[in-house]
Design a protein around this motif. Structure first.
Motif, PDB file in Angstrom:
ATOM      1  N   VAL A  77       0.816  -1.204   0.000  1.00  0.00           N
ATOM      2  CA  VAL A  77       0.000   0.000   0.000  1.00  0.00           C
ATOM      3  C   VAL A  77       0.857   1.265   0.000  1.00  0.00           C
ATOM      4  N   ASP A  78       2.086   1.175   0.565  1.00  0.00           N
ATOM      5  CA  ASP A  78       2.907   2.386   0.656  1.00  0.00           C
ATOM      6  C   ASP A  78       3.818   2.566  -0.553  1.00  0.00           C
ATOM      7  N   SER A  79       3.632   1.761  -1.574  1.00  0.00           N
ATOM      8  CA  SER A  79       4.463   1.870  -2.764  1.00  0.00           C
ATOM      9  C   SER A  79       3.908   2.962  -3.675  1.00  0.00           C
ATOM     10  N   ARG A  80       4.785   3.847  -4.157  1.00  0.00           N
ATOM     11  CA  ARG A  80       4.303   4.904  -5.048  1.00  0.00           C
ATOM     12  C   ARG A  80       3.891   4.315  -6.393  1.00  0.00           C
ATOM     13  N   VAL A  81       2.932   4.965  -7.012  1.00  0.00           N
ATOM     14  CA  VAL A  81       2.384   4.483  -8.277  1.00  0.00           C
ATOM     15  C   VAL A  81       2.707   5.519  -9.348  1.00  0.00           C
ATOM     16  N   ILE A  82       3.271   5.063 -10.461  1.00  0.00           N
ATOM     17  CA  ILE A  82       3.733   5.985 -11.496  1.00  0.00           C
ATOM     18  C   ILE A  82       3.134   5.585 -12.840  1.00  0.00           C
ATOM     19  N   LEU A  83       2.546   6.561 -13.517  1.00  0.00           N
ATOM     20  CA  LEU A  83       2.075   6.350 -14.888  1.00  0.00           C
ATOM     21  C   LEU A  83       3.178   6.823 -15.823  1.00  0.00           C
ATOM     22  N   ARG A  84       3.620   5.935 -16.708  1.00  0.00           N
ATOM     23  CA  ARG A  84       4.716   6.272 -17.615  1.00  0.00           C
ATOM     24  C   ARG A  84       4.307   6.070 -19.057  1.00  0.00           C
ATOM     25  N   VAL A  85       5.030   6.762 -19.930  1.00  0.00           N
ATOM     26  CA  VAL A  85       4.943   6.534 -21.365  1.00  0.00           C
ATOM     27  C   VAL A  85       6.362   6.310 -21.854  1.00  0.00           C
ATOM     28  N   SER A  86       6.562   5.271 -22.657  1.00  0.00           N
ATOM     29  CA  SER A  86       7.894   5.058 -23.240  1.00  0.00           C
ATOM     30  C   SER A  86       7.742   4.722 -24.710  1.00  0.00           C
ATOM     31  N   ASP A  87       8.877   4.712 -25.425  1.00  0.00           N
ATOM     32  CA  ASP A  87       8.880   4.220 -26.802  1.00  0.00           C
ATOM     33  C   ASP A  87       8.515   2.735 -26.777  1.00  0.00           C
ATOM     34  N   SER A  88       8.176   2.183 -27.934  1.00  0.00           N
ATOM     35  CA  SER A  88       7.730   0.788 -27.967  1.00  0.00           C
ATOM     36  C   SER A  88       8.849  -0.173 -27.589  1.00  0.00           C
ATOM     37  N   ASP A  89      10.110   0.286 -27.615  1.00  0.00           N
ATOM     38  CA  ASP A  89      11.218  -0.581 -27.214  1.00  0.00           C
ATOM     39  C   ASP A  89      11.642  -0.316 -25.765  1.00  0.00           C
ATOM     40  N   GLY A  90      10.839   0.453 -25.042  1.00  0.00           N
ATOM     41  CA  GLY A  90      11.108   0.686 -23.623  1.00  0.00           C
ATOM     42  C   GLY A  90      11.994   1.894 -23.346  1.00  0.00           C
ATOM     43  N   TYR A  91      12.598   2.470 -24.395  1.00  0.00           N
ATOM     44  CA  TYR A  91      13.479   3.629 -24.193  1.00  0.00           C
ATOM     45  C   TYR A  91      12.656   4.901 -23.960  1.00  0.00           C
ATOM     46  N   ASN A  92      13.344   5.933 -23.496  1.00  0.00           N
ATOM     47  CA  ASN A  92      12.736   7.246 -23.252  1.00  0.00           C
ATOM     48  C   ASN A  92      11.524   7.200 -22.328  1.00  0.00           C
ATOM     49  N   PRO A  93      11.635   6.538 -21.173  1.00  0.00           N
ATOM     50  CA  PRO A  93      10.486   6.546 -20.261  1.00  0.00           C
ATOM     51  C   PRO A  93      10.230   7.963 -19.740  1.00  0.00           C
ATOM     52  N   GLN A  94       8.978   8.334 -19.736  1.00  0.00           N
ATOM     53  CA  GLN A  94       8.586   9.686 -19.314  1.00  0.00           C
ATOM     54  C   GLN A  94       7.502   9.523 -18.251  1.00  0.00           C
ATOM     55  N   THR A  95       7.698  10.174 -17.121  1.00  0.00           N
ATOM     56  CA  THR A  95       6.694  10.075 -16.067  1.00  0.00           C
ATOM     57  C   THR A  95       5.546  11.031 -16.347  1.00  0.00           C
ATOM     58  N   ILE A  96       4.346  10.494 -16.392  1.00  0.00           N
ATOM     59  CA  ILE A  96       3.158  11.318 -16.642  1.00  0.00           C
ATOM     60  C   ILE A  96       2.592  11.816 -15.322  1.00  0.00           C
ATOM     61  N   VAL A  97       2.487  10.915 -14.358  1.00  0.00           N
ATOM     62  CA  VAL A  97       2.056  11.325 -13.016  1.00  0.00           C
ATOM     63  C   VAL A  97       2.588  10.311 -12.017  1.00  0.00           C
ATOM     64  N   ASP A  98       2.902  10.806 -10.830  1.00  0.00           N
ATOM     65  CA  ASP A  98       3.550  10.013  -9.792  1.00  0.00           C
ATOM     66  C   ASP A  98       2.743  10.272  -8.528  1.00  0.00           C
ATOM     67  N   SER A  99       2.216   9.208  -7.903  1.00  0.00           N
ATOM     68  CA  SER A  99       1.260   9.419  -6.820  1.00  0.00           C
ATOM     69  C   SER A  99       1.430   8.378  -5.728  1.00  0.00           C
ATOM     70  N   ALA A 100       1.000   8.724  -4.519  1.00  0.00           N
ATOM     71  CA  ALA A 100       0.968   7.745  -3.432  1.00  0.00           C
ATOM     72  C   ALA A 100      -0.312   6.908  -3.508  1.00  0.00           C
ATOM     73  N   GLU A 101      -1.244   7.332  -4.339  1.00  0.00           N
ATOM     74  CA  GLU A 101      -2.550   6.669  -4.435  1.00  0.00           C
ATOM     75  C   GLU A 101      -2.666   5.953  -5.784  1.00  0.00           C
ATOM     76  N   PRO A 102      -3.637   5.036  -5.915  1.00  0.00           N
ATOM     77  CA  PRO A 102      -3.740   4.261  -7.156  1.00  0.00           C
ATOM     78  C   PRO A 102      -3.935   5.107  -8.413  1.00  0.00           C
ATOM     79  N   ILE A 103      -3.357   4.599  -9.495  1.00  0.00           N
ATOM     80  CA  ILE A 103      -3.568   5.154 -10.840  1.00  0.00           C
ATOM     81  C   ILE A 103      -3.917   3.962 -11.727  1.00  0.00           C
ATOM     82  N   LEU A 104      -4.908   4.110 -12.577  1.00  0.00           N
ATOM     83  CA  LEU A 104      -5.222   3.005 -13.479  1.00  0.00           C
ATOM     84  C   LEU A 104      -5.889   3.480 -14.759  1.00  0.00           C
ATOM     85  N   SER A 105      -6.022   2.533 -15.673  1.00  0.00           N
ATOM     86  CA  SER A 105      -6.784   2.692 -16.909  1.00  0.00           C
ATOM     87  C   SER A 105      -6.322   3.818 -17.835  1.00  0.00           C
TER      88      SER A 105
END
Lengths: 435, 169
Positions: free
Chosen positions: A180-208
């Motif tokens: 429950v105390d793990s931070r949740v991060i929404l990311r976007v990256s290239d299709s090969d996993g490179y260039n990860p970009q954080t969209i939002v970083d939260s202590a609460e759930p992020i989904l969908s």
């Protein structure tokens, strides 16, 4: 009735995007799974750096990795190459024939006027010596990986007849672990996993996470401040808008194919129902009205229908309703649990989660819900969606008790597993083709 | 009314009448964690001068604040009726008290369906409390679906712990 404002509740700037710049590269790594029999041998010769060009990216290497990852090609190792031509006149086809290659790709990088680079490339059939394509494109220094992916897409399309998806992106949710105390991060990256970009970083759930059809925005559900809300965020600027924050659920956002409407699940009037929001006005239209659960709406590619999950028959099954409203029609009858359906880009198929013998697996059916075929073999597989070319499905699964992403081709053959060195990955969403 | 409830009531009455003078308003009720940290023996000087909320009193039926559900179901099981009636009475009789009903599911199945399932569960508890007379405006519902497991394990036991509604005051 709770009074809630609809659109423009808040216009925030994603400060988290700035934080992402200094962040360590916690990127997805990809391994090819399953058999690669029948992979076509191709030689991708290191591009020649001409006229003093010093590109920071090994373009041929990125192309090789892309094509190999598809499982359809086997790129020759450089150390096995007898020559490294980058001009047509230097190519000796007999040499490549003896090395067992079907195809050969050569290219050059030269400085462009006003900065950046011009990339040119040629693709050959080694047996006939025919040139299959000769093309060029320009790129900034920063855009070199993307340019390489675009070349890989074109080579892939010429040789397979299917549009490549290497220049697309993935959205996904990641966390250190399931606690429950793990931070949740929404990311976007290239299709090969490179260039990860954080969209939002939260202590609460992020989904969908859900892509807009132009690939410029993401809608997602975030529980910031202990209130589930649907946000739409512009990727380039980080600017975001909270579009739904009603009492109860605010979930399952899905952009209409024309980008003007957002389907969503709200329970503000009692039970979870599917609503359509006109994004320009913020006006809501209730699409389903049932005391049971209605959720997980997904649009047909022509925008005329939506499929959704409902347990109105006692167990969750897939239903279809016209976007203009009216009665819902049940599509799935096989199995006790069918959920989270979405259409293939051509509208011919649905991919969904189905329970078989206590295991949750990914299944493919035709658009009418018939002819079910299982695509995955996990115990807790979920969140399936199609690649924009319709050839593959990406979904969340588990490997050694850790959340990973899996990609499986519809036609069979090698798949991919995308994981982070540390932590959980889930909730994948494949971007549309770049525009 | 159950014997246990009567006993708890009499304990409560004794505790109240045992206070010679009205205690000063406590700064804040200790959380469950803080209470656990104190151990089973009450710290001297605290218990004597301060009235403990029945919500934090292990002897009170209000101490239990979680109801559990069957798989893929949002029906309140009969064994939780007494617990929920006690909470309904407490909220109804205690001015200013509001409750948030946090609905949860186990991890099996899709995340959004589980969000909806958690919503149905918290809604079922809300309807129960309202049927017992609690005004709607004093109840908030919030579904976390499978995102906030009580036990992150992968066993039937863990899953049954996770299919729940928590009453959060």
């Amino acid at each position: 009735m709770q009074r809630q404002s609809l659109v423009s509740v808040s216009m925030l700037f994603g400060l988290c995007m700035l934080a992402a710049v200094g962040q360590a590269q916690a990127r997805l790594t990809i391994e090819v799974t399953g058999g690669v029999e029948g992979a076509q041998p191709i030689a991708i010769v290191p591009f020649g750096d001409v006229d003093g060009a010093r590109p920071g990216v090994d373009v041929a290497n990125v192309i090789s990795a892309d094509l190999t990852r598809s499982g359809r090609f086997r790129a020759m190792a450089r150390r096995e190459m007898l020559a490294l031509p980058h001009r047509q006149e230097d190519v000796d086809f007999r040499e490549w024939q003896l090395l067992g290659m079907n195809n050969l790709l050569i290219g050059e990088v030269r400085p462009a006027e006003g900065g950046g680079y011009d990339l040119s490339w040629r693709l050959f059939d080694v047996f006939s010596g025919d040139q299959l394509a000769a093309r060029s494109l320009s790129s900034t220094e920063r855009g070199l990986r993307h340019a390489a992916h675009r070349i890989a897409d074109q080579v892939y399309e010429i040789l397979t007849g299917e549009r490549g998806v290497f220049a697309t992106r993935l959205a996904y949710v990641t966390s250190r672990d399931r606690s429950v105390d793990s931070r949740v991060i929404l990311r976007v990256s290239d299709s090969d996993g490179y260039n990860p970009q954080t969209i939002v970083d939260s202590a609460e759930p992020i989904l969908s996470p859900a892509w807009s059809p132009d690939g410029r925005r993401l809608a997602y559900v975030s529980f910031e401040n202990r209130q589930p809300s649907i946000y739409i965020q512009e990727l380039a600027t980080g600017r975001r808008q909270r579009v739904a924050s009603y009492e109860g659920i605010n979930g399952s956002p899905a952009f209409s194919p024309d980008g003007r409407r957002l389907a969503m699940t709200l329970s503000k009037d009692g039970s979870p129902d599917v609503y359509l929001m006109d994004l320009a006005s913020g006006n809501l239209t209730q699409l389903t009205d049932h005391y049971a659960i209605d959720t997980e709406p997904a649009w047909s590619p022509d925008g005329r229908h939506l499929v959704f999950t409902s347990d109105r028959g006692g167990r969750p099954q897939i239903y279809r309703v016209a976007a203009s409203g009216g009665p819902a029609e049940r599509l799935t009858y096989e199995g006790e649990y069918n959920a989270a359906a979405s259409y293939s880009p051509d509208g011919q198929y649905l991919v969904m989660v189905t329970r078989v013998g206590g295991r949750f697996r990914i299944a493919l059916t035709d658009a009418q819900g018939g002819s079910r075929r299982l695509l995955s073999n996990g115990a807790l597989d979920e969140s399936p969606s199609f690649a924009p070319n319709g050839s593959m499905v990406i979904y969340a699964s588990e490997n050694n008790g850790r959340g990973v992403l899996s990609v499986t081709p519809i036609a069979g053959g090698a798949g991919q597993r995308l994981s982070q060195e540390v932590g959980e990955v889930r909730e994948p969403a494949w971007s549309p083709f770049p525009r | 009314m159950s014997i246990r409830w009567q006993l708890s009531l009499s304990v409560l009455v004794l505790a109240l009448t045992g206070c010679a003078t009205p205690p000063p308003p406590p700064p804040a009720a200790p959380s469950a964690d803080e209470l656990d940290a104190m151990g089973s023996r009450p710290a001297p000087g605290i218990e004597a001068t301060r009235e403990r909320s029945p919500l934090d009193d292990p002897a009170s039926p209000l101490y239990r604040k979680v109801v559990y559900f069957e798989y893929d179901a949002a029906r309140i099981q009969p064994q939780y009726a007494g617990l929920l009636r006690a909470h309904a009475d407490y909220i109804y009789n205690t001015p200013g008290v509001e409750v948030t009903l946090e609905g949860h599911s186990d991890e099996r199945g899709t995340r959004e369906y589980n969000l909806a399932l958690g919503d149905r569960r918290s809604d079922a508890v809300k309807r129960f409390l309202m049927a017992e007379g609690v005004p709607e405006k004093r109840i908030r519902t919030l579904s976390y679906g499978e995102e906030r497991p009580a036990d992150p394990g992968r066993t039937e036991r863990a899953w049954s712990e996770n299919r729940r509604v928590e009453l959060v005051y």
